[in-house]
Write a protein that holds these residues in place. Structure first.
Motif, PDB file in Angstrom:
ATOM      1  N   UNK A  17       0.848  -1.199   0.000  1.00 58.30           N
ATOM      2  CA  UNK A  17       0.000   0.000   0.000  1.00 58.30           C
ATOM      3  C   UNK A  17       0.881   1.245   0.000  1.00 58.30           C
ATOM      4  N   UNK A  18       1.910   1.280   0.843  1.00 55.54           N
ATOM      5  CA  UNK A  18       2.814   2.431   0.915  1.00 55.54           C
ATOM      6  C   UNK A  18       3.502   2.658  -0.421  1.00 55.54           C
ATOM      7  N   UNK A  19       3.965   1.564  -1.037  1.00 54.48           N
ATOM      8  CA  UNK A  19       4.674   1.702  -2.316  1.00 54.48           C
ATOM      9  C   UNK A  19       3.752   2.238  -3.415  1.00 54.48           C
ATOM     10  N   UNK A  20       2.503   1.779  -3.426  1.00 53.97           N
ATOM     11  CA  UNK A  20       1.560   2.235  -4.465  1.00 53.97           C
ATOM     12  C   UNK A  20       1.223   3.705  -4.280  1.00 53.97           C
ATOM     13  N   UNK A  21       1.081   4.110  -3.029  1.00 50.58           N
ATOM     14  CA  UNK A  21       0.772   5.506  -2.735  1.00 50.58           C
ATOM     15  C   UNK A  21       1.946   6.399  -3.158  1.00 50.58           C
ATOM     16  N   UNK A  22       3.173   5.924  -2.895  1.00 48.48           N
ATOM     17  CA  UNK A  22       4.371   6.667  -3.326  1.00 48.48           C
ATOM     18  C   UNK A  22       4.403   6.800  -4.839  1.00 48.48           C
TER      19      UNK A  22
END
Ligand SMILES: [Zn+2]
Length: 221
Positions: A17-22
């Motif tokens: 989730x963090x990577x996609x948001x980044x």
């Protein structure tokens, strides 16, 4: 782009989730984070929420929906949003649809990270952590230099009490029971894409598959 990210415990959903948001810049609406903030804010809704959470009880759908609807309507990120941990039931999914409809918006996709249950059990039961610095090791995939000692602190590594096979299988069964009807609900919605990504791969490969899937989804929007 408005998407829901789902995945069983231990499949690396939080990291992805963090990577996609980044990568895509959308707002990350994690129900866990939003609940904690609402509780800490001390609103009337937050107090009701705290009563359920402190008693270890399931928060009723109408409270979950009210809190999440507030977060969704106040989110004005131009890149859209990524919902994480919500909706968990078909009733919540229907309420979300109604909410988005009212705002003249719609959901674009549901992304499900899948993983083999035995693989998840192996990943979680093998976790060991340092009680001093918190570093997490794995008996097979990330071994300390000296048997069962933290590389940095030289103290014994410990296993979390609920990282046992029985507890994990129970959580996985609960996850399946809860999410399968939600996934089926979205598969029946003509304008919502469902995307399945194999979470039983190295994390970078999972990210690559997710990014590719979402790029594709964007072109079809
Ligand atoms: Zn340590």
């Amino acid at each position: 782009m408005r998407i829901i990210l789902m995945g069983p415990p231990g499949a690396g959903k939080g990291t992805q989730a963090k990577r996609l948001v980044d990568k895509f810049g959308m707002a990350h609406l994690s129900s866990g984070d939003i609940f904690r903030a609402e509780k800490a804010g001390g609103s009337a809704l937050g107090q009701k929420l705290a009563e359920y959470m402190n008693a270890g009880q399931l928060v009723p759908d109408e409270i979950v929906v009210e809190i999440m609807a507030k977060a969704i309507t106040s989110c004005d990120s131009p890149a859209g949003l990524l919902l994480d941990g919500f909706p968990r039931t078909v009733a919540q999914a229907e309420a979300l649809d109604a909410q988005l409809d009212q705002a003249g918006k719609s959901l674009d996709g549901v992304v499900v990270i899948t993983a083999d249950e035995d693989e998840i059990v192996e990943r979680i039961t093998g976790r060991r952590s340092c009680s001093d610095c918190g570093k997490v090791y794995h008996v097979k995939y990330l071994r300390p230099q000296n048997d069962n000692l933290c590389d940095k602190c030289n103290v014994q590594l410990v296993q979390r009490a609920d990282d046992t096979e029985g507890v994990i299988r129970q959580r996985l069964a609960a996850y399946n029971l809860q999410t399968e009807p939600v996934i089926a609900y979205y598969r029946g919605r003509p304008n919502v894409q469902t995307l399945f990504v194999n979470g039983t791969q190295p994390p970078d490969n999972v990210t690559a598959d997710l990014v590719q899937g979402l790029e594709q989804l964007k072109t079809e929007m």
